[in-house]
Design an enzyme around this catalytic site. Structure first.
Site, PDB file in Angstrom:
ATOM      1  N   LYS A   1       1.246 -97.455   4.304  1.00 14.28           N
ATOM      2  CA  LYS A   1       1.882 -96.513   3.388  1.00 14.28           C
ATOM      3  C   LYS A   1       3.102 -95.876   4.058  1.00 14.28           C
ATOM      4  CE  LYS A   1      -1.998 -97.431   1.266  1.00 14.28           C
ATOM      5  NZ  LYS A   1      -2.216 -98.333   0.156  1.00 14.28           N
TER       6      LYS A   1
HETATM    7  C1  LIG Z   1      -3.886 -98.355  -0.039  1.00 16.64           C
HETATM    8  C2  LIG Z   1      -4.409 -97.975  -1.353  1.00 16.64           C
HETATM    9  C3  LIG Z   1      -5.684 -97.389  -1.497  1.00 16.64           C
HETATM   10  C4  LIG Z   1      -6.641 -97.238  -0.359  1.00 16.64           C
HETATM   11  O1  LIG Z   1      -6.175 -96.369   0.634  1.00 16.64           O
HETATM   12  P1  LIG Z   1      -7.024 -96.182   1.982  1.00 16.64           P
HETATM   13  O2  LIG Z   1      -6.439 -94.954   2.594  1.00 16.64           O
HETATM   14  O3  LIG Z   1      -6.815 -97.407   2.789  1.00 16.64           O
HETATM   15  O4  LIG Z   1      -8.450 -95.992   1.583  1.00 16.64           O
HETATM   16  C5  LIG Z   1      -6.076 -96.998  -2.760  1.00 16.64           C
HETATM   17  N1  LIG Z   1      -5.278 -97.173  -3.837  1.00 16.64           N
HETATM   18  C6  LIG Z   1      -4.059 -97.743  -3.738  1.00 16.64           C
HETATM   19  C7  LIG Z   1      -3.209 -97.883  -4.945  1.00 16.64           C
HETATM   20  C8  LIG Z   1      -3.595 -98.180  -2.493  1.00 16.64           C
HETATM   21  O5  LIG Z   1      -2.392 -98.775  -2.410  1.00 16.64           O
END
Ligand SMILES: *Cc1c(COP(=O)(O)O)cnc(C)c1O
Length: 371
Positions: A176
């Site tokens: 992210k």
């Molecule tokens: C990456 C992501 C998640 C999960 O995030 P984590 O912190 O890895 O649990 C959930 N929803 C979306 C849309 C994502 O891109």
């Protein structure tokens, strides 16, 4: 994606270690305040991931067996899985092609009397049209939860994603825009939910470790309901505070690189890059391009050509309903979801990417198109 981490994050993590507060402590509290302020929410509740943030958000809405929650299939699978964690039934809705996000129309198409909530995603950092979705959900009497895993730094109508959200869930995974290694956050304006979610992330305890530590007298805690260990550590929060300070620079750089891709790829037949929607600005967390019939090769072949040139691109966003975990689950036809998932790819884009690196990607895409 390559996270933009440096000496500052390393020193912040080291300071947390040397302070003795390595689990949830004062740095987590400071990160929660700074993050909530940044997105324009009253409360931030730091947790171990966006997946656990989504789980807690759905618990706050008291969803359970027999309830349907509308989610996009075009999302990382954790979105739909969170609905399963509370025993409710994820109902997959299609998305609009331009943004990859839910719209009031795609939600309405799968709404039933059992629908109890809508879980919208700001997919890949393209903000969903939350004003339209909130208005529609208000008409239907449904709560709207926002999966803002990819949303930090994106805006709708000039305001941060998360501003005015009932409940938004965020991710700090290294894929992210900002990262704490692993990590997540729930933001809300509701003090009651904030208090309950703070408790639930910490085994349902009525006093936090920080409160106990600060008290001069021994405090006996009580466990008010069955909770979880979904805590973030102070080491992670220390990194998060530094990353939050870099957010504007990261988003500005990503938008600059995205604009440069858009310019360099203009006129290549059969390539449709992701763009800002009318209602806001994205952070270009995932710079995806959709291939149309005019592009001479298919998505998987193009990925192979890029890999051969030493360029690491990725298949587009997944369609959760096509995964084995959802075999037999059932879904309405999702033509746009399936098309985006099948025909799109995510190009390399990271903070320290050079012009040369970007030009190499463009040259392969143009070359294969014969341009
Ligand atoms: C990456 C992501 C998640 C999960 O995030 P984590 O912190 O890895 O649990 C959930 N929803 C979306 C849309 C994502 O891109």
């Amino acid at each position: 994606m390559v996270p933009w981490l440096g000496e500052e994050e390393a020193q912040a993590a080291a300071a947390a270690v040397l302070s003795g507060w390595v689990a949830q402590g004062p740095r987590v509290a400071a990160f929660e305040r700074a993050f909530a302020e940044r997105v324009g929410a009253e409360h931030g509740i730091a947790v171990s991931s966006c997946t656990t943030a989504l789980h807690l958000a759905l618990i706050a809405l008291e969803l359970g067996p027999g309830d349907e929650v509308i989610v996009p299939s075009l999302s990382f699978i954790a979105t739909a899985n969170a609905v399963r964690y509370v025993g409710a039934h994820p109902v997959f809705a299609d998305v609009e092609e331009a943004t990859g996000n839910l719209t009031p129309e795609t939600v309405d198409a799968v709404r039933t009397p059992r629908t109890k909530a809508v879980l919208a995603v700001h997919q890949g950092g393209v903000p969903a049209d939350v004003h339209a979705l909130r208005a529609a959900c208000a008409d239907w009497g449904l709560p709207l939860v926002e999966d803002a895993a990819c949303g930090i730094g994106a805006t709708v109508g000039g305001k941060s994603v998360g501003h005015g959200a009932l409940l938004a869930a965020w991710s700090f995974h290294p894929r992210k825009v900002i990262t704490t290694g692993e990590g997540g956050m729930v933001t809300t304006d509701d003090a009651g939910w904030a208090e309950r979610l703070r408790r639930l992330r910490e085994h349902g305890m009525n006093v936090s470790a920080a409160q106990r530590h600060a008290s001069s007298k021994p405090i006996a805690e009580a466990y008010l309901e069955v909770g979880y260990n979904y805590r973030m550590t102070d080491i992670q929060a220390a990194v998060g505070l530094v990353q939050l300070g870099k957010l504007d620079a990261i988003v500005a750089r990503r938008r600059e690189l995205a604009a440069r891709y858009e310019q360099s790829l203009a006129g290549v037949p059969g390539l449709r890059p992701v763009r800002d929607p009318r209602h806001g600005e994205g952070n270009f967390q995932s710079y995806w391009v959709l291939l149309t019939e005019d592009y001479p090769v298919g998505r998987d072949e193009l990925l192979a050509v890029l890999a051969e040139a030493g360029i690491s691109a990725r298949r587009g966003i997944m369609a959760s309903h096509l995964e084995p975990a959802y075999a037999g689950h059932g879904a309405a036809p999702l033509p746009v979801t399936e098309r985006i998932s099948r025909d799109s790819l995510i190009l390399p884009l990271f903070h320290t990417m050079t012009r040369d690196q970007q030009d190499r990607v463009v040259a392969v895409l143009r070359g294969r198109a014969g341009g």
